[in-house]
Motif scaffolding. Structure first.
Motif, PDB file in Angstrom:
ATOM      1  N   SER A  80       2.983  18.378  11.804  1.00  0.00           N
ATOM      2  CA  SER A  80       1.791  18.028  11.175  1.00  0.00           C
ATOM      3  C   SER A  80       2.061  16.494  10.662  1.00  0.00           C
ATOM      4  N   GLY A  81       0.878  15.951  10.173  1.00  0.00           N
ATOM      5  CA  GLY A  81       1.176  14.522   9.487  1.00  0.00           C
ATOM      6  C   GLY A  81       2.201  14.548   8.713  1.00  0.00           C
ATOM      7  N   MET A  82       2.501  15.518   7.603  1.00  0.00           N
ATOM      8  CA  MET A  82       3.282  15.483   6.660  1.00  0.00           C
ATOM      9  C   MET A  82       4.775  15.690   7.209  1.00  0.00           C
ATOM     10  N   PHE A 106      -1.922   9.171   0.395  1.00  0.00           N
ATOM     11  CA  PHE A 106      -2.223  10.631   0.615  1.00  0.00           C
ATOM     12  C   PHE A 106      -1.510  11.395  -0.511  1.00  0.00           C
ATOM     13  N   GLU A 150      -1.235   2.281   3.549  1.00  0.00           N
ATOM     14  CA  GLU A 150      -2.111   3.254   4.285  1.00  0.00           C
ATOM     15  C   GLU A 150      -3.328   2.092   4.089  1.00  0.00           C
ATOM     16  N   ASN A 154      -6.937   6.499   1.091  1.00  0.00           N
ATOM     17  CA  ASN A 154      -7.525   7.768   0.900  1.00  0.00           C
ATOM     18  C   ASN A 154      -7.347   8.146  -0.573  1.00  0.00           C
ATOM     19  N   ASP A 179       0.779   4.312   7.751  1.00  0.00           N
ATOM     20  CA  ASP A 179      -0.173   5.368   8.173  1.00  0.00           C
ATOM     21  C   ASP A 179      -1.566   5.045   8.541  1.00  0.00           C
ATOM     22  N   CYS A 181      -3.781   6.717   9.811  1.00  0.00           N
ATOM     23  CA  CYS A 181      -4.514   7.927   9.768  1.00  0.00           C
ATOM     24  C   CYS A 181      -6.298   7.744   9.788  1.00  0.00           C
ATOM     25  N   PHE A 182      -6.750   6.918   8.815  1.00  0.00           N
ATOM     26  CA  PHE A 182      -7.951   6.667   8.567  1.00  0.00           C
ATOM     27  C   PHE A 182      -8.692   5.705   9.483  1.00  0.00           C
ATOM     28  N   SER A 201      -1.402  11.465  11.007  1.00  0.00           N
ATOM     29  CA  SER A 201      -1.901  12.758  10.865  1.00  0.00           C
ATOM     30  C   SER A 201      -2.827  13.112  11.968  1.00  0.00           C
ATOM     31  N   THR A 203      -3.980  15.828  12.818  1.00  0.00           N
ATOM     32  CA  THR A 203      -5.176  16.757  12.546  1.00  0.00           C
ATOM     33  C   THR A 203      -6.438  15.974  12.269  1.00  0.00           C
ATOM     34  N   LYS A 204      -6.545  15.077  11.753  1.00  0.00           N
ATOM     35  CA  LYS A 204      -7.748  14.369  11.363  1.00  0.00           C
ATOM     36  C   LYS A 204      -8.597  13.984  12.841  1.00  0.00           C
ATOM     37  N   LEU A 213      -3.230  21.473  13.612  1.00  0.00           N
ATOM     38  CA  LEU A 213      -2.398  20.403  12.800  1.00  0.00           C
ATOM     39  C   LEU A 213      -1.460  19.733  13.742  1.00  0.00           C
ATOM     40  N   GLY A 214      -1.075  18.237  13.778  1.00  0.00           N
ATOM     41  CA  GLY A 214      -0.069  17.750  14.410  1.00  0.00           C
ATOM     42  C   GLY A 214       0.173  16.202  13.690  1.00  0.00           C
ATOM     43  N   LEU A 332     -10.811  16.267   7.071  1.00  0.00           N
ATOM     44  CA  LEU A 332     -11.704  15.036   7.390  1.00  0.00           C
ATOM     45  C   LEU A 332     -11.615  14.873   9.137  1.00  0.00           C
TER      46      LEU A 332
END
Ligand SMILES: *Cc1c(COP(=O)(O)O)cnc(C)c1O
Length: 386
Positions: A80-82, A106, A150, A154, A179, A181-182, A201, A203-204, A213-214, A332
């Motif tokens: 997962s991202g976490m 996040f 980040e 977010n 991070d 991710c966005f 993450s 997952t997004k 998830l990843g 998202l």
């Protein structure tokens, strides 16, 4: 080759079956022909696969494609991202170290930093996402080991200057952990601007279809080796099935992000002066407070649009209830557009003052703009505002 081509063409070696698309290596362990080969693999003399907690062909293909996209030397993928965020902290921070982070991050990352890191004697402090170079430098202490940021944040969509923070980190010998991710590596490449490691993450947007998830961490080879050793023993490995899904997703990331971003810009421009909206934020709009930084470090504005709905908490809830097509869901970066209202959901446990500090106002709405026809997305938002 361009990185977008590599994300399509880097592939696990073809098996004797001569398949075109990478098969699923759904196996927990791998075989050896003889005791000597097995000994050599365990002694790290070869890079043969041993056990899928350490490595797996599907997971490696996903990592290699991510490294190509981010311009990074090496990587490790997580469940997962976490778990990627947590491993990126725990592989480097020890008792007495200090982590410096931007304050709008996040929610679960905030929990890890403020609730769990202190249990291990790791201190932290926050600086505002819009802090100046002076403010950042003043927050660095002799034991600051890592800077974590980040951008875009977010859900506030603040933009941090990667190059400025990258230079500061380098000057003080601090690991810069971003991070991404966005923006995704299509939108920005933090490694080119000074990041030592980049976490995601998956997952997004990387999955992009709301299925698995990843997480993944990429960066300098010697740093990734530390993360690999930590993860190999503690076990947050990505499943081969999820890796297979995610690796396939990367083949379309470039085209998907282009459309997400152009749809988002269209929605942002169309809603900017809507009478029910008091403030709308999108990194590629001239009205965004850090538009100049966004234009400098990002290729597009990404797929998230935020706005403040007039009437606060009640208006926010009413807006969600009035949507007919957009999904109400805790994710998202999906092909399907998603609306969320942080004050009544993801950030409801924070006090009003805590929410204010990270710019989460009572009427803040976050739209993850999907790949539906842009007119249909706009139509639903406009009728719900009505
Ligand atoms: C979702 C998210 C995470 C956590 O990822 P999971 O895959 O949900 O564990 C971390 N950072 C950001 C910016 C996110 O949006």
């Amino acid at each position: 080759m361009h990185s977008s081509t590599k994300a399509i063409r880097i592939q696990t070696e073809r098996t004797n079956e001569m398949e075109h698309s990478t098969p699923l290596f759904l196996t927990s362990s791998f075989c050896f022909d003889n005791a000597e080969d097995m000994r050599a693999a365990f002694a790290d003399e070869t890079d043969d696969n041993i056990y899928s907690r350490f490595s797996n062909p599907n997971v490696q293909e996903f990592i290699d494609r991510m490294c190509a996209l981010e311009g990074a030397e090496a990587g490790y993928a997580t469940a997962s991202g976490m778990s990627a965020v947590f491993a990126s902290f725990m592989a480097f921070l020890k008792q007495g170290d200090h982590l410096l982070s931007c304050n709008s991050i996040f929610g679960s990352t905030h929990t890890v930093i403020t609730k769990y890191l202190p249990k291990y004697g790791i201190g932290y402090s926050y600086v505002s996402a819009t802090a100046s170079e002076k403010e950042w430098e003043a927050a660095i202490t002799p034991n600051t080991k890592m800077i974590y940021i980040e951008t875009p944040t977010n859900p506030g969509l603040d933009i941090l200057d990667l190059e400025m923070i990258g230079k500061l980190a380098k000057k003080h010998g601090i690991i810069l952990n971003v991070d991404n991710c966005f923006a995704t590596p299509i939108g920005q490449k933090p490694v080119e601007l000074g990041a030592d490691i980049v976490v995601h993450s998956a997952t997004k947007w990387l999955d992009g279809q709301g299925r698995v998830l990843g997480g993944v961490i990429v960066g300098k080879k010697e740093l990734i080796q530390e993360i690999y050793l930590f993860c190999r023993s503690t076990g947050p490995a990505l499943s081969p099935f999820n890796a297979w899904v995610l690796s396939k997703s990367l083949e379309t990331l470039d085209v998907r992000m282009e459309r997400h971003a152009s749809n988002a810009l269209f929605i942002a421009e169309a809603l900017e002066n809507h009478p029910k909206i008091s403030q709308l934020k999108y990194p590629f709009l001239k009205t965004h407070p850090q538009n100049d930084i966004a234009k400098r470090q990002m290729k597009n504005g990404g797929g998230i649009v935020c706005f403040e709905i007039k009437g606060g908490l009640d208006a926010g809830k009413k807006f969600l209830n009035s949507l007919q097509m957009l999904s109400l869901t805790a994710n998202l970066g999906d092909t399907r557009s998603i609306a969320s209202h942080p004050a009544s959901t993801t950030h409801a446990k924070l006090t009003e003052a805590e929410r204010q500090a990270v710019n989460i106002t009572p009427g803040l709405i976050r739209i993850s703009v999907g790949l539906e026809h842009r007119d249909d997305i706009l139509k639903d938002i406009v009728q719900a505002l009505g």
